[in-house]
Structures are given as structure tokens and as C-alpha cells.
Design a protein around this motif. Structure first.
Motif, PDB file in Angstrom:
ATOM      1  N   GLU A  22       0.830  -1.200   0.000  1.00 49.02           N
ATOM      2  CA  GLU A  22       0.000   0.000   0.000  1.00 49.02           C
ATOM      3  C   GLU A  22       0.870   1.257   0.000  1.00 49.02           C
ATOM      4  O   GLU A  22       0.560   2.254  -0.664  1.00 49.02           O
ATOM      5  N   GLN A  23       1.957   1.237   0.735  1.00 48.70           N
ATOM      6  CA  GLN A  23       2.851   2.392   0.811  1.00 48.70           C
ATOM      7  C   GLN A  23       3.528   2.690  -0.525  1.00 48.70           C
ATOM      8  O   GLN A  23       3.919   3.831  -0.782  1.00 48.70           O
ATOM      9  N   GLN A  24       3.652   1.674  -1.361  1.00 48.15           N
ATOM     10  CA  GLN A  24       4.326   1.842  -2.647  1.00 48.15           C
ATOM     11  C   GLN A  24       3.384   2.275  -3.761  1.00 48.15           C
ATOM     12  O   GLN A  24       3.828   2.767  -4.804  1.00 48.15           O
ATOM     13  N   SER A  26      -0.197   4.400  -5.017  1.00 44.09           N
ATOM     14  CA  SER A  26      -1.011   5.562  -4.651  1.00 44.09           C
ATOM     15  C   SER A  26      -2.484   5.192  -4.576  1.00 44.09           C
ATOM     16  O   SER A  26      -2.949   4.285  -5.268  1.00 44.09           O
ATOM     17  N   SER A  27      -3.208   5.916  -3.727  1.00 49.00           N
ATOM     18  CA  SER A  27      -4.666   5.766  -3.609  1.00 49.00           C
ATOM     19  C   SER A  27      -5.076   4.308  -3.426  1.00 49.00           C
ATOM     20  O   SER A  27      -5.913   3.769  -4.156  1.00 49.00           O
ATOM     21  N   THR A  28      -4.470   3.689  -2.443  1.00 47.01           N
ATOM     22  CA  THR A  28      -4.701   2.262  -2.213  1.00 47.01           C
ATOM     23  C   THR A  28      -5.638   2.032  -1.040  1.00 47.01           C
ATOM     24  O   THR A  28      -5.528   2.681  -0.004  1.00 47.01           O
ATOM     25  N   LYS A 149       2.965  -0.897 -11.281  1.00 47.42           N
ATOM     26  CA  LYS A 149       2.737   0.468 -11.765  1.00 47.42           C
ATOM     27  C   LYS A 149       2.800   0.541 -13.286  1.00 47.42           C
ATOM     28  O   LYS A 149       2.089   1.328 -13.916  1.00 47.42           O
TER      29      LYS A 149
END
Length: 262
Positions: A22-24, A26-28, A149
Motif C-alpha cells: 500500500e505504501q508503494q 497511490s490511492s490504495t 505500476k
């Protein structure tokens, strides 16, 4: 880029992986795989992920239910992360095939190794060995995030040939009996009736009877009850009394309890 991560976790390894992923991204949004699952899995996200533990050398019933309820995800990038202790075998190969049967293309599937929580094969690894595994897992998570990504499609990961053959057969033989394996659980005299085992079981498989846990025969073999017991009162068979317990050091029992419906 909006992502939804569905997670199943008993001793915290998979939840930790989901949070780091989640930290890696966005908007997770992290969502639990609920039990029982009686509604279709729907997500408006561009990326859909499931992070789950490999149990009994393959897919657990909760994950199979998730696959069957996932709406066809045309145009979405769907990927998965199998959290294991080095025995992923053909788990992701089977998952890709099952998703295809239900109309969803699994774009990629990754394996991440974390400390084992399966106490019948021995107690927790020494702390130094556990600590050494987490940086490697973090680097792997970063690699996965970059692939995701870019929405790259890759072959799902699998173990060596011998492992795929042996462990896949063992999973096929053991899976039908998993729910009833809880007959080997029991609470010894150290049990003080705190009810944590009942509250933290993701399958809601434990009910307190006369101040002691009673297992209801829909076990998933996650060992959350045993590993989280503050008194180490829960045993599995006769050999776990003096074996070291394990749950992920960065995950709290309350984190997992929040993921379980009342």
C-alpha cells in the motif's frame, strides 16, 4: 492510479505485506476477505490485488471463495501475492487457471517469503533469522510495486519441479480434511478464558464453552488462535507445548480483529 488490495491473514504476515505494498502504490484501499463471503467482489479500482498466505501447500478455501465471487474484471490489472515460507509450489499456477475459468485474467502472480507460522513443522525460527527475512521481503515488495505500476504482464511464479509435483499432490490430499484438523487443538491449564482466540480467528471457528475455546470444524489451519494466545495455552497435538510462537512483530492482534466481521 487507484488500487484495491484484498487480504487474508492469520498471524500477520500477509497483512504486513499488504500494508507495505500500500505504501508503494497511490490511492490504495486495503479490504479484508470476509468470511462468509456472500456478495460479489466488486471494485472500481484500476488495480486489483489479493495478498494471501499459502496454506497446506496451496490455496485456502477463503481465497477460492474470493475467486468465485470476483466480477469479470475486463480492462483492469489483476495481480496477486502469495505469502509463504519457501514452498509456493504451483499455488499461483492454479490460481491463474481458476481465475480464467471465472472470466478474469491474472496479469501477474508473485511469491514473497516470510517466517513460517506452521508450528506442526517446528517452532518459530530464531529472532535473528526472522529479522533477516524482512529486508529481503521489503525489497521484493518494491520490485513488485514497480512492475504493477507499469501494468506488466508476467508469468506467475512457481517453485522448482520437485516441489510443484510433491506439494501439489500433498495439497490435493490434505485440502478436503483441513476443516476438521482442528480436532487436534486444545487449551491446557494455562488458559484464563481471555477470548482472544475466539475474537482473532478469521474463520470464526472458535466459540467459548465453559470458559474454554471449542473449535467448530471449519478450520483454515492459519494457527492464529495458537500463535496469538498470550498465555501460550493453546496446543496442537502433543508437541507444541514448548515450541516458540510466532506472529509478525509489526502487526497487532487488534489489527487482525478489525478485519473480522462481528
Amino acid at each position: 492510479m487507484i488500487a484495491t488490495i484484498y487480504v487474508s491473514s492469520g498471524t500477520g504476515n500477509s497483512l504486513w505485506v499488504a500494508r507495505k505494498l500500500e505504501q508503494q502504490l497511490s490511492s490504495t484501499d486495503i479490504r479484508p476477505i470476509m468470511f462468509p463471503m456472500n456478495k460479489p467482489v466488486e471494485s472500481g479500482s484500476d488495480l486489483i490485488c489479493i495478498v494471501f498466505p499459502v496454506r497446506m501447500w496451496g490455496l485456502q478455501g477463503r481465497v477460492l471463495g474470493w475467486i468465485s465471487r470476483l466480477n469479470k474484471s475486463t480492462g483492469k490489472y489483476v495481480f496477486t501475492v502469495a505469502v509463504n515460507s519457501g514452498q509456493v509450489a504451483e499455488t499461483l499456477v492454479r490460481m491463474k487457471a481458476l481465475m480464467k475459468e471465472h472470466g478474469t485474467d491474472l496479469a501477474s502472480g508473485f511469491s514473497i517469503v516470510t517466517p513460517s507460522s506452521y508450528i506442526p513443522f517446528g517452532g518459530a525460527a530464531p529472532l535473528e533469522k526472522q529479522k533477516a527475512m524482512f529486508p529481503t521481503a521489503l525489497n521484493r515488495i518494491r520490485e513488485i510495486a514497480e512492475i504493477v505500476k507499469e501494468k506488466r504482464s508476467l508469468p506467475v511464479e512457481k517453485g522448482p519441479v520437485w516441489q510443484n509435483i510433491l506439494f501439489s499432490r500433498l495439497h490435493k490430499m490434505s485440502f478436503p480434511h483441513t476443516a476438521g484438523m482442528d480436532k487436534r487443538f486444545h487449551a491446557d491449564d494455562k488458559c484464563d478464558g481471555c477470548r482472544l482466540c475466539e475474537r482473532i480467528c478469521p474463520a470464526r471457528n472458535i466459540k467459548m464453552q465453559d470458559g474454554r475455546p471449542a473449535w467448530q470444524h471449519r478450520c483454515e489451519q492459519c494457527f492464529a488462535c495458537l500463535q496469538w494466545c498470550p498465555k501460550e495455552a493453546i496446543q496442537f497435538g502433543k508437541r507444541t507445548t514448548h515450541r516458540a510462537r510466532y506472529h509478525h512483530p509489526e502487526i497487532k492482534a487488534a489489527d487482525l480483529i478489525k478485519m473480522i466481521p462481528a
